[in-house]
Enzyme design. Structure first.
Site, PDB file in Angstrom:
ATOM      1  CB  VAL A  20      -0.856  -0.156   1.126  1.00  0.00           C
ATOM      2  CG1 VAL A  20      -1.722   1.374   1.130  1.00  0.00           C
ATOM      3  CG2 VAL A  20      -1.880  -1.193   1.313  1.00  0.00           C
ATOM      4  CG  ASN A  98       4.741   9.606  -0.052  1.00  0.00           C
ATOM      5  OD1 ASN A  98       5.747   9.853   0.294  1.00  0.00           O
ATOM      6  ND2 ASN A  98       4.028   9.984  -0.946  1.00  0.00           N
ATOM      7  CE1 TYR A 163       5.592  18.581   6.167  1.00  0.00           C
ATOM      8  CE2 TYR A 163       7.728  19.650   6.507  1.00  0.00           C
ATOM      9  CZ  TYR A 163       6.835  18.489   6.038  1.00  0.00           C
ATOM     10  OH  TYR A 163       7.446  17.634   5.376  1.00  0.00           O
ATOM     11  CE  LYS A 167       6.251  14.900   6.977  1.00  0.00           C
ATOM     12  NZ  LYS A 167       5.597  13.525   6.580  1.00  0.00           N
TER      13      LYS A 167
END
Length: 272
Positions: A20, A98, A163, A167
Site C-alpha cells: 500500500v 507517504n 508542519y 513530522k
C-alpha cells in the site's frame, strides 16, 4: 537509480505480495511505487487526483502487476476507511505512509482550517492506517511499515511550525513502533529526507532551491527497510543532518529559521 535484483528479491520475499502506497501520484510516493512495481509487488495506490492516479496506475501495470487505485482524501475519516476497505482479502505485507503536505509562513497569519487539515493528513490518517496494518501484520507475523519523516522533524522550525511538529510526531511514533513491533516480525523505518523536488513546495507555498529529485532518495529508503530503523536518504540530506548534529537544539532552530525564511521570503516580505 534502481533497486538491485538482490534487493528486489529480498523485499518481495520478505513483504510480498501486496504493498500500500499513499500519496502515490507524484514525488517520493510515485518513485517508491515504481520501484516496488519493478520488484514484482502488486500495489494499492492512493491519491486525491483521480485523473493523475489512474494514469500512474496504467504506467505501473506495464510491469505485469495488479494495481488498485483508491481515490481518497486522507484528511477525511471516510477516505481512510476507503483505503482500509480496498485491501480486504489481499495479502498486504507493506505499508508506505507517504501522503502528507506542508504549510509555511507565520503561524499567527495561518488559516486554522488548513493547519488542522494538515494534522489530519500528516498525523491522524497515518495513526489510523498504521494501527490497522500493524494488527494485520501481527497476525501474519511479518510485514513492513515505512514512515516519511523529514529533516525538519528534529527541532522546531520557524515559518513551518505546524508542519515540522507533525513530522516530529511521525519520527517519534516510528521510532517507538520499531521497538514495539519487532517481536512480531514487523519492520518499521522512519525515512527523513531533506528538500525533494515534489509538489510539496508548491502546495506549501515555498520556493525550494537545490532540492533532490525523488529518484535520488527512493532506492535508499526501500533498501534500508528491515536493516535499520532510521534512514536519511540522499547526499544533501546527509550533509545537512551531520552538519547540524553537534549543535545545541536552540542553534538548530535558529539555523532552520534562516533556511525556512529563505524558502518563504516572498510571503514574509508582504507581512513585514
Amino acid at each position: 537509480m534502481n533497486l538491485s535484483n538482490q534487493e528486489k528479491k529480498r523485499l518481495k520475499d520478505k513483504y510480498g505480495d501486496w504493498a500500500v502506497v499513499t500519496g502515490a501520484s507524484s514525488g517520493i510516493g510515485l518513485e517508491l511505487a515504481t520501484q516496488l512495481a519493478a520488484a514484482g509487488f502488486n500495489l494499492i495506490i492512493n491519491a486525491r487526483n483521480e485523473e493523475r492516479l489512474l494514469k500512474v496506475a496504467q504506467q505501473l501495470k506495464s510491469q505485469n502487476i495488479e494495481v488498485k487505485s483508491v481515490i481518497a482524501d486522507l484528511s477525511d475519516k471516510a477516505g481512510v476507511e476507503k483505503m482500509i476497505q480496498s485491501t480486504q482479502g489481499l495479502q498486504v505485507g507493506l505499508l508506505i505512509n507517504n501522503a502528507g503536505y506542508g504549510t509555511s509562513g507565520l503561524f499567527v497569519d495561518a488559516s486554522m482550517d488548513a493547519e488542522i487539515n494538515l494534522l489530519r493528513v500528516n498525523c491522524e490518517s497515518v495513526l489510523a492506517l498504521s494501527h490497522f496494518f500493524a494488527k494485520k501484520f501481527k497476525q501474519q507475523q511479518r510485514g513492513g511499515i515505512i514512515f516519511l519523516s523529514s529533516l525538519v522533524a528534529f527541532q522546531g522550525v520557524p515559518y513551518a511550525a505546524n508542519y515540522a511538529a507533525s513530522k516530529a510526531y511521525i519520527q517519534s511514533f516510528a521510532e517507538a513502533l520499531a521497538v514495539e513491533l519487532k517481536p512480531f516480525g514487523i519492520d518499521v523505518l522512519a525515512a527523513a529526507p531533506g528538500p525533494v523536488e515534489t509538489e510539496f513546495g508548491q502546495r506549501a507555498n515555498m520556493q525550494m532551491d537545490n532540492a533532490m529529485s525523488p529518484d535520488q532518495v527512493g532506492v535508499s529508503i526501500l533498501a534500508a527497510l528491515g536493516k535499520r530503523t532510521n534512514v536519511v536518504p540522499g547526499l544533501l540530506s546527509k550533509v545537512l543532518t551531520y552538519g547540524l548534529r553537534t549543535l545545541p537544539r536552540s542553534m538548530k532552530v535558529k539555523i532552520l529559521e534562516k533556511v525556512m525564511a529563505g524558502f518563504t521570503k516572498h510571503q514574509r516580505s508582504g507581512a513585514e
